[in-house]
Design an enzyme around this catalytic site. Structure first.
Site, PDB file in Angstrom:
ATOM      1  N   GLY A  73       0.753  -1.247   0.000  1.00  0.00           N
ATOM      2  CA  GLY A  73       0.000   0.000   0.000  1.00  0.00           C
ATOM      3  C   GLY A  73       0.782   1.296   0.000  1.00  0.00           C
ATOM      4  N   ARG A 119       3.433  -1.361  -5.832  1.00  0.00           N
ATOM      5  CA  ARG A 119       3.702  -0.064  -6.460  1.00  0.00           C
ATOM      6  C   ARG A 119       5.017   0.559  -6.006  1.00  0.00           C
ATOM      7  NH1 ARG A 119      -0.665   3.253  -8.057  1.00  0.00           N
ATOM      8  NH2 ARG A 119      -1.959   2.056  -6.620  1.00  0.00           N
ATOM      9  N   CYS A 160      -9.267   5.813 -30.273  1.00  0.00           N
ATOM     10  CA  CYS A 160     -10.515   6.435 -30.713  1.00  0.00           C
ATOM     11  C   CYS A 160     -11.420   6.613 -29.517  1.00  0.00           C
ATOM     12  CB  CYS A 160     -11.182   5.559 -31.745  1.00  0.00           C
ATOM     13  SG  CYS A 160     -10.242   5.571 -33.246  1.00  0.00           S
TER      14      CYS A 160
HETATM   15  N1  LLP Z   1      -1.594  -7.085  -1.501  1.00  0.00           N
HETATM   16  C1  LLP Z   1      -2.857  -7.163  -1.942  1.00  0.00           C
HETATM   17  C2  LLP Z   1      -3.734  -8.193  -1.394  1.00  0.00           C
HETATM   18  C3  LLP Z   1      -3.335  -6.269  -2.901  1.00  0.00           C
HETATM   19  O1  LLP Z   1      -4.586  -6.350  -3.302  1.00  0.00           O
HETATM   20  C4  LLP Z   1      -2.456  -5.279  -3.425  1.00  0.00           C
HETATM   21  C5  LLP Z   1      -2.917  -4.365  -4.435  1.00  0.00           C
HETATM   22  C6  LLP Z   1      -1.135  -5.249  -2.948  1.00  0.00           C
HETATM   23  C7  LLP Z   1      -0.740  -6.163  -1.984  1.00  0.00           C
HETATM   24  C8  LLP Z   1      -0.124  -4.264  -3.442  1.00  0.00           C
HETATM   25  O2  LLP Z   1      -0.476  -2.963  -3.168  1.00  0.00           O
HETATM   26  P1  LLP Z   1       0.559  -1.780  -3.519  1.00  0.00           P
HETATM   27  O3  LLP Z   1       1.781  -1.957  -2.653  1.00  0.00           O
HETATM   28  O4  LLP Z   1       0.881  -1.897  -4.963  1.00  0.00           O
HETATM   29  O5  LLP Z   1      -0.177  -0.549  -3.202  1.00  0.00           O
HETATM   30  N2  LLP Z   1      -4.677  -0.930 -10.241  1.00  0.00           N
HETATM   31  C9  LLP Z   1      -4.630   0.024  -9.166  1.00  0.00           C
HETATM   32  C10 LLP Z   1      -4.025  -0.566  -7.928  1.00  0.00           C
HETATM   33  C11 LLP Z   1      -4.758  -1.790  -7.447  1.00  0.00           C
HETATM   34  C12 LLP Z   1      -4.122  -2.389  -6.243  1.00  0.00           C
HETATM   35  C13 LLP Z   1      -4.613  -3.762  -6.067  1.00  0.00           C
HETATM   36  N3  LLP Z   1      -4.076  -4.428  -4.952  1.00  0.00           N
HETATM   37  C14 LLP Z   1      -3.818   1.248  -9.611  1.00  0.00           C
HETATM   38  O6  LLP Z   1      -3.394   1.285 -10.767  1.00  0.00           O
HETATM   39  O7  LLP Z   1      -3.644   2.194  -8.846  1.00  0.00           O
END
Ligand code: LLP
Length: 459
Positions: free
Chosen positions: A270, A315, A383
């Site tokens: 997150g 991320r 488009c």
């Molecule tokens: N663990 C779980 C269970 C998750 O669902 C996610 C992200 C993460 C870890 C990793 O989270 P991060 O460290 O990347 O914040 N497509 C969206 C983001 C969706 C995130 C989904 N889950 C975007 O482009 O912002």
């Protein structure tokens, strides 16, 4: 005091390079850590001139900086070692960008991998990742996915009752499971990427904790290893994760009351990244410190042993390690309204602006010292009127053929890309020490029709 160099950089593409300082984590710098301006006044990443990369590999092009990715991996790993007195394991949330090369790099850096589908699992296995470091997520895993995960020796993060009962009924021995629970913690991020609040499709409702733990404790074939929660993505506050540690340790303490061993706690991912100069996320070190201290303090208060602490950043590991290079096409100026500057990609290689109204910044790789005097709207080639990569981009005056670079495109760009309008997906190169290696080949027209079938009566 602002240095002369910084003053000269102001209002040119060079200003973004001043993000790179030894104190900052990769997630706090808009550009990859190896970004430089070379003596041709071009942007260079990993020792490679970005305009040369486009010449060689074509456009658009994802350019991934290996050094930035490895730095982010070891910053996470080292911080957990520093702040957590027990064992820890960082898992890369590969939904951010799952491909063979990235899985292999993070595995070399001793990270495990969070996967959410049979496809991500297959890729990680093909990349040679140790299955004991793979954790399968998903709110609706198919039987095939569950079987593949269990046969391979992955841990399954069980999301709901149906899945729990299905796994129990498979009657396999020693299936390692964790339970995903919804912690009911709100955080300030886009509604679509919030998962920890109670109204979420993911995880068991916290009111069901007792019932679920009791069920699990009666299943001899299941090897319960702990609990999981993830509260959302692109989060800048530290408080929600501090609170989460406390909530999760209480679940572990409950599990112990049901006679379950409580070896692992997975706090999710997150941590946010810098997409624009007004984004100021905490560093990897700061995030890890809060998580570790919160879990350790809660364990002490509950008088339970320290679990192995798992985390799942996506991320913040990969987001700012990559840029996308496009070739500038035509301009359309509507007097008194705006100027559209078109590029040769768009919502198919980066669906985040149209999906989440995400903001990005761009630079012109071959005009790094020219004053950014124009405000333009960078339009993709699809488009679709909404196919806008950046609404009000500040750039130097450009010419068709210039190389426009959108920064911080490593996370959820390639992984969410599409072939909309039958555009072929771009290639991706890994750069470092002046070398560029292809990690994703550019798709061809032939690839686009590979799965098309023309019935006999239409031939
Ligand atoms: N663990 C779980 C269970 C998750 O669902 C996610 C992200 C993460 C870890 C990793 O989270 P991060 O460290 O990347 O914040 N497509 C969206 C983001 C969706 C995130 C989904 N889950 C975007 O482009 O912002």
């Amino acid at each position: 005091m602002v240095s002369t160099q910084a003053l000269e950089a102001q209002n040119t593409g060079r200003q973004y390079l001043t993000d790179i300082t030894p104190e900052r984590s990769p997630n706090q710098s808009l550009v990859p850590l190896t970004a430089k301006v070379n003596d041709r006044d071009h942007l260079e990443i990993g020792g490679c001139d970005v305009t040369d990369l486009v010449q060689q590999f074509g456009s658009p092009l994802y350019i991934l900086d290996e050094a930035s990715l490895r730095t982010a991996c070891h910053q996470y790993r080292d911080a957990f070692k520093r702040y957590y007195p027990g064992e820890s394991q960082v898992l890369y949330a590969s939904k951010a960008w799952n491909c063979l090369a990235i899985c292999a790099i993070v595995a070399q850096e001793k990270l495990g991998i969070d996967i959410v589908s049979g496809g991500e699992l297959y890729t990680a296995l093909k990349a040679g990742v140790d299955p004991s470091k793979l954790y399968l997520h998903g709110n609706n895993k198919s039987l095939d996915e569950l079987n593949l995960a269990i046969e391979s020796g992955c841990t399954v993060i069980v999301d709901n009752w149906l899945e729990l009962q299905t796994i129990a009924s498979l009657n396999r021995q020693n299936v390692r499971i964790m339970l995903r629970l919804t912690p009911g913690i709100e955080c300030h991020t886009h509604e679509y990427i919030r998962t920890g609040h109670l109204d979420s499709k993911f995880g068991f409702d916290p009111n069901q904790v007792d019932e679920v733990l009791k069920f699990v404790s009666g299943q001899p074939t299941l090897s319960f290893v702990g609990v999981h929660a993830h509260i959302g993505s692109q989060i800048f506050e530290l408080q929600p994760h501090q609170d989460l540690g406390g909530v999760m340790v209480q679940w572990l303490s409950k599990a112990a009351q049901y006679g379950l061993s409580i070896s692992e706690l997975n706090i999710g991912g997150g941590l946010g990244i810098r997409y624009t100069e007004s984004d100021d996320p905490p560093s990897i070190d700061q995030w890890v410190k809060v998580v570790c201290e919160s879990v350790a303090a809660a364990c002490q208060a509950e008088n339970i042993p320290l679990p192995k602490l798992l985390s799942e950043p996506g991320r913040s590991l990969v987001g700012t390690t990559c840029v996308t290079a496009y070739t500038v096409g035509g301009q359309k100026t509507i007097p008194g309204i705006r100027t559209y500057l078109s590029v040769d990609g768009g919502m198919s290689d980066n669906p985040r602006p149209i999906t989440y109204q995400s903001l990005y910044r761009a630079i012109v790789a071959n005009r790094m010292s020219e004053p950014m005097t124009e405000t333009v709207t960078i339009a993709g080639k699809h488009c679709e009127s909404g196919d806008i990569l950046i609404k009000d981009a500040t750039l130097p005056p450009t010419q068709p053929g210039d190389t426009l670079v959108v920064m911080a495109t490593g996370a959820y760009n390639y992984s969410m890309s599409s072939n909309y309008n039958r555009l072929a997906r771009p290639a991706a190169v890994l750069v470092g020490n002046g070398n560029a290696t292809l990690i994703l080949q550019r798709e061809t027209y032939e690839d686009l029709i590979r799965y098309d079938r023309l019935p006999a009566h239409l031939k």
